[in-house]
Structure formats: C-alpha cells, structure tokens
Design a protein around this motif. Structure first.
Motif, PDB file in Angstrom:
ATOM      1  N   MET A   1      39.267  33.102  43.584  1.00  0.00           N
ATOM      2  CA  MET A   1      40.752  33.375  43.294  1.00  0.00           C
ATOM      3  C   MET A   1      41.079  32.133  41.993  1.00  0.00           C
ATOM      4  O   MET A   1      41.313  30.837  41.886  1.00  0.00           O
ATOM      5  CB  MET A   1      40.853  33.159  44.070  1.00  0.00           C
ATOM      6  CG  MET A   1      42.446  34.246  43.340  1.00  0.00           C
ATOM      7  SD  MET A   1      43.257  34.647  45.140  1.00  0.00           S
ATOM      8  CE  MET A   1      44.681  33.442  45.405  1.00  0.00           C
TER       9      MET A   1
ATOM     10  N   VAL B   1      48.157  43.947  40.221  1.00  0.00           N
ATOM     11  CA  VAL B   1      47.631  42.818  40.820  1.00  0.00           C
ATOM     12  C   VAL B   1      47.199  42.003  39.664  1.00  0.00           C
ATOM     13  O   VAL B   1      47.879  41.012  39.501  1.00  0.00           O
ATOM     14  CB  VAL B   1      46.084  42.794  41.662  1.00  0.00           C
ATOM     15  CG1 VAL B   1      45.483  41.798  41.259  1.00  0.00           C
ATOM     16  CG2 VAL B   1      46.244  43.286  42.758  1.00  0.00           C
ATOM     17  N   ARG B   2      47.076  43.025  38.257  1.00  0.00           N
ATOM     18  CA  ARG B   2      46.664  41.445  36.950  1.00  0.00           C
ATOM     19  C   ARG B   2      47.931  40.775  36.726  1.00  0.00           C
ATOM     20  O   ARG B   2      48.741  39.963  35.878  1.00  0.00           O
ATOM     21  CB  ARG B   2      46.135  42.563  35.788  1.00  0.00           C
ATOM     22  CG  ARG B   2      45.461  41.826  34.634  1.00  0.00           C
ATOM     23  CD  ARG B   2      45.011  42.369  33.861  1.00  0.00           C
ATOM     24  NE  ARG B   2      44.514  43.783  34.339  1.00  0.00           N
ATOM     25  CZ  ARG B   2      44.739  44.755  33.852  1.00  0.00           C
ATOM     26  NH1 ARG B   2      45.429  45.698  33.175  1.00  0.00           N
ATOM     27  NH2 ARG B   2      43.992  45.959  34.736  1.00  0.00           N
TER      28      ARG B   2
ATOM     29  N   SER C   1      48.578  31.818  42.867  1.00  0.00           N
ATOM     30  CA  SER C   1      47.132  32.071  43.618  1.00  0.00           C
ATOM     31  C   SER C   1      48.047  31.052  45.199  1.00  0.00           C
ATOM     32  O   SER C   1      46.877  31.970  45.844  1.00  0.00           O
ATOM     33  CB  SER C   1      46.156  30.848  43.112  1.00  0.00           C
ATOM     34  OG  SER C   1      47.221  29.711  42.893  1.00  0.00           O
TER      35      SER C   1
ATOM     36  N   PHE D   1      45.433  48.020  40.855  1.00  0.00           N
ATOM     37  CA  PHE D   1      44.460  46.974  39.392  1.00  0.00           C
ATOM     38  C   PHE D   1      45.700  46.322  38.747  1.00  0.00           C
ATOM     39  O   PHE D   1      45.616  45.313  38.152  1.00  0.00           O
ATOM     40  CB  PHE D   1      42.919  47.335  39.064  1.00  0.00           C
ATOM     41  CG  PHE D   1      42.470  47.187  39.679  1.00  0.00           C
ATOM     42  CD1 PHE D   1      41.368  46.265  40.242  1.00  0.00           C
ATOM     43  CD2 PHE D   1      41.939  48.382  40.885  1.00  0.00           C
ATOM     44  CE1 PHE D   1      40.477  46.049  41.599  1.00  0.00           C
ATOM     45  CE2 PHE D   1      40.000  48.385  40.884  1.00  0.00           C
ATOM     46  CZ  PHE D   1      40.044  47.420  42.198  1.00  0.00           C
TER      47      PHE D   1
ATOM     48  N   GLN E   1      40.440  41.232  46.626  1.00  0.00           N
ATOM     49  CA  GLN E   1      39.599  40.318  45.275  1.00  0.00           C
ATOM     50  C   GLN E   1      40.926  39.714  44.650  1.00  0.00           C
ATOM     51  O   GLN E   1      40.031  38.562  43.948  1.00  0.00           O
ATOM     52  CB  GLN E   1      39.029  42.026  45.173  1.00  0.00           C
ATOM     53  CG  GLN E   1      38.151  42.318  45.485  1.00  0.00           C
ATOM     54  CD  GLN E   1      37.293  43.193  44.333  1.00  0.00           C
ATOM     55  OE1 GLN E   1      37.313  43.735  43.699  1.00  0.00           O
ATOM     56  NE2 GLN E   1      35.895  43.489  45.338  1.00  0.00           N
ATOM     57  N   GLY E   2      41.484  40.207  44.460  1.00  0.00           N
ATOM     58  CA  GLY E   2      42.365  39.862  42.832  1.00  0.00           C
ATOM     59  C   GLY E   2      43.773  38.605  43.640  1.00  0.00           C
ATOM     60  O   GLY E   2      44.159  37.409  43.106  1.00  0.00           O
ATOM     61  N   LEU E   3      44.159  39.050  45.335  1.00  0.00           N
ATOM     62  CA  LEU E   3      45.451  37.674  45.895  1.00  0.00           C
ATOM     63  C   LEU E   3      44.912  37.615  46.817  1.00  0.00           C
ATOM     64  O   LEU E   3      45.795  36.555  47.433  1.00  0.00           O
ATOM     65  CB  LEU E   3      46.156  39.068  45.640  1.00  0.00           C
ATOM     66  CG  LEU E   3      46.651  39.155  43.928  1.00  0.00           C
ATOM     67  CD1 LEU E   3      47.970  40.151  44.360  1.00  0.00           C
ATOM     68  CD2 LEU E   3      47.903  37.972  42.986  1.00  0.00           C
TER      69      LEU E   3
ATOM     70  N   PRO F   1      42.189  46.549  45.321  1.00  0.00           N
ATOM     71  CA  PRO F   1      42.952  45.077  43.931  1.00  0.00           C
ATOM     72  C   PRO F   1      43.638  44.068  45.490  1.00  0.00           C
ATOM     73  O   PRO F   1      43.374  42.637  44.357  1.00  0.00           O
ATOM     74  CB  PRO F   1      43.361  45.488  43.209  1.00  0.00           C
ATOM     75  CG  PRO F   1      43.302  47.625  43.736  1.00  0.00           C
ATOM     76  CD  PRO F   1      41.739  47.335  45.361  1.00  0.00           C
TER      77      PRO F   1
ATOM     78  N   ARG G   1      48.946  38.130  39.345  1.00  0.00           N
ATOM     79  CA  ARG G   1      48.511  36.860  38.802  1.00  0.00           C
ATOM     80  C   ARG G   1      48.781  36.036  37.793  1.00  0.00           C
ATOM     81  O   ARG G   1      48.438  35.164  37.282  1.00  0.00           O
ATOM     82  CB  ARG G   1      46.625  37.162  38.817  1.00  0.00           C
ATOM     83  CG  ARG G   1      46.624  37.807  40.555  1.00  0.00           C
ATOM     84  CD  ARG G   1      45.307  38.131  39.510  1.00  0.00           C
ATOM     85  NE  ARG G   1      44.117  36.842  39.186  1.00  0.00           N
ATOM     86  CZ  ARG G   1      43.132  36.087  39.799  1.00  0.00           C
ATOM     87  NH1 ARG G   1      42.763  36.852  41.125  1.00  0.00           N
ATOM     88  NH2 ARG G   1      42.682  35.358  39.216  1.00  0.00           N
ATOM     89  N   THR G   2      49.728  37.009  36.771  1.00  0.00           N
ATOM     90  CA  THR G   2      50.296  36.089  35.056  1.00  0.00           C
ATOM     91  C   THR G   2      51.724  35.765  35.181  1.00  0.00           C
ATOM     92  O   THR G   2      52.303  36.533  35.461  1.00  0.00           O
ATOM     93  CB  THR G   2      50.866  37.682  34.441  1.00  0.00           C
ATOM     94  OG1 THR G   2      49.202  38.495  34.232  1.00  0.00           O
ATOM     95  CG2 THR G   2      50.658  36.988  33.278  1.00  0.00           C
TER      96      THR G   2
END
Ligand SMILES: [Zn+2]
Ligand SMILES: [Zn+2]
Length: 295
Positions: A1, A224-225, A7, A221, A35-37, A32, A228-229
């Motif tokens: 990650m 999640v993006r 994170s 998705f 995988q993403g978080l 999502p 993460r920003t």
C-alpha cells in the motif's frame, strides 16, 4: 500500500469498514477497500436500510440522496460502535436536459468517526436500465423486458391504479427474475387495478440489477482513490472534487460560456480549496456554446 496519511486508516488489529447494506453491495465494494486501503468489509445486516426509504416509494426518503447515504453509514456505526462506516445510495429519474432518457446518480459515503471525517464521491450519468411499462394481463412485455435486461435484471410489478380502499390489497412484488412468476404477478396486479393494467418497473436494488452493481463498483474504486488522496494543506484523507466552475471563455469574443472552466477540489477536514484546470486541457469554448456569437 502507498504511504501518506491515508495509509494509516484503521489501526485496529483487524481493520474493517462496516457496510450498511442488505442488497449484496459487498460484492462490488469489498475488493477496492481491501486492495486500496487494507480494510476488510463487514456487512452491517442488522441495519434495515429500507428505514431510510425505498425505491418503490412505500417509505419516502427522509432527506436527499446524499444525506440519506451518510445517515445510513452513521446508523450502522451507532448500532455497532464501530468507527469506519460505508453506505451507498442511488437516485433515478428523468434526465433534466434530455427528455425520455433516464438519469442515474450514485453516491457513496465513507465515515471515519475517529478522525471525524465524512468523505463522499458520486457518479452522475452512469449507465442505467431505469424504466417502466404499463401493460394489460396477457399482453406481451417481451420487447420491454429485452430492453431492460430481464431476467438478469429484476422486475417489480404492482397494480397500475390501485383502488384507494381495497378490500384485499395487492402487494408490490419485487425481484421478479422468472418468466412464469412474472406473468403470474402481471395477471394478479392487473386484476387488482381499477383500469385492469399492471405497472412494471425495473428493480433498482443492487442485488437485482447488475448494471447498477457495476456502477457501484466503479464508484467504490473512485471513493477509495479519494480516501487515499491527502489534502495538500493538512494531510487529511479525502482530497477531491467539491465543485465545478462554469465560464469557459468563448474562443471568439472571450465572454464566459456555460461550459466548465475549472474544477474546485477541496479537503474533507480543513477549508483548503484549489482550482484545477479541466481534465481535457480545454482553455477556450467553441463559439457554438456562446450566446452572443451563436444566438
Ligand atoms: Zn462569443
Ligand atoms: Zn485539509
């Protein structure tokens, strides 16, 4: 990650996010978020999301769709004491600009109680089979059924015009995906309608509507993006689109048009905002969009 402030969401031994849904949305959202978080999805099925209104209208929604979405996630957290919640909500109706075309808008909201964060994303104009049809018992709904993707997509049947004081009220029948059961439902509903017609509607619940489930996956998705920003100012998760500025200048006269000039991105935590140019890099509008140049 990837690193960054997003994170470290969920320092629990086994970090999880609670999904307020009874309609199988974990099928579209689990991957999502894992995988993403690094978050496992847990379904809060003790929450009856129908308390927040139903598509079929027996229970009106208490608020607009975006608010309803947040309330659902909050209710799941209230009921369980968990700190991360997720909910999604769709709205379907006629397109405001293009008659006869349906418009689907999907919302998804992530609530982080420890950080006091509410992060939302939406998907406007997603593909949809949203539609209805009125038919008599014995008539062939075949072409409509084909258009809406039956039987992979479910159908709802009810009397077209119900007797306001029925002696034996006919229930709304949802999730029909079998031709025989559908035909039977149409006969029953038509017989209970004062005009002898049955109303057929697309079932918009995610587990009965693969087109909608695909939109929810896309939106998950996207959300999640965004989580993460990090905000460029305070580092908090959830930086992304909060508004759109029209006014792209006309290429001939330079006056502002109704076309998008810039996106406004903002933070879910602090007041920081930034203007972001159009994704397509367009700086001037075609004069066909300008009222003075193309009246
Ligand atoms: Zn002009
Ligand atoms: Zn910030």
């Amino acid at each position: 990650m990837a690193g960054g402030p997003a994170s470290d969401i969920g320092p629990d031994p086994r970090p999880f996010v609670l999904l307020a849904s009874r309609h199988g949305k974990e099928r579209a959202t689990a991957r999502p978020f894992r995988q993403g978080l690094g978050l496992e999805l847990v379904v809060a099925d003790q929450i009856d999301t129908d308390d927040f209104g139903t598509f079929t209208g027996e229970r009106p929604r208490p608020a607009d769709a975006a608010t309803t979405c947040r309330l659902k996630a909050e209710a799941a957290l209230d009921a369980t004491g968990a700190s991360l919640g997720l909910a999604s909500e769709g709205s379907f109706g006629p397109h405001p600009a293009i008659p006869f075309l349906p418009l689907a808008i999907e919302w998804m909201t992530f609530v982080d109680r420890r950080r006091d964060l509410v992060i939302s994303e939406r998907l406007e104009g997603a593909p949809t089979n949203f539609s209805h049809s009125v038919i008599a018992a014995g008539a062939d709904p075949g072409s409509w059924l084909e258009r809406i993707g039956f039987p992979a997509h479910g159908v709802i049947v009810r009397p077209h015009r119900s007797d306001p004081h029925p002696s034996d009220p006919f229930p709304i029948i949802r999730g029909l995906q079998c031709p025989q059961a559908l035909e039977q439902a149409i006969r029953g509903a038509a017989a209970h309608s004062v005009d002898g017609l049955a109303l057929l509607e697309t079932d918009m619940r995610a587990h009965r509507n693969p087109t909608r489930m695909a939109s929810i996956r896309r939106l998950a998705f996207r959300l999640v993006r965004r989580i993460r920003t990090p905000c460029p100012s305070c580092g908090s998760p959830g930086w992304g689109l909060v508004g759109r500025e029209p006014g792209l200048p006309c290429d001939w006269c330079g006056l502002p048009t109704a076309l998008l000039r810039a996106e406004i991105h903002g933070c879910a935590h602090c007041d920081h905002r930034a203007e972001v140019p159009r994704r397509d890099g367009l700086l001037r509008a075609d004069p066909q969009h300008c009222a003075p140049c193309n009246p």
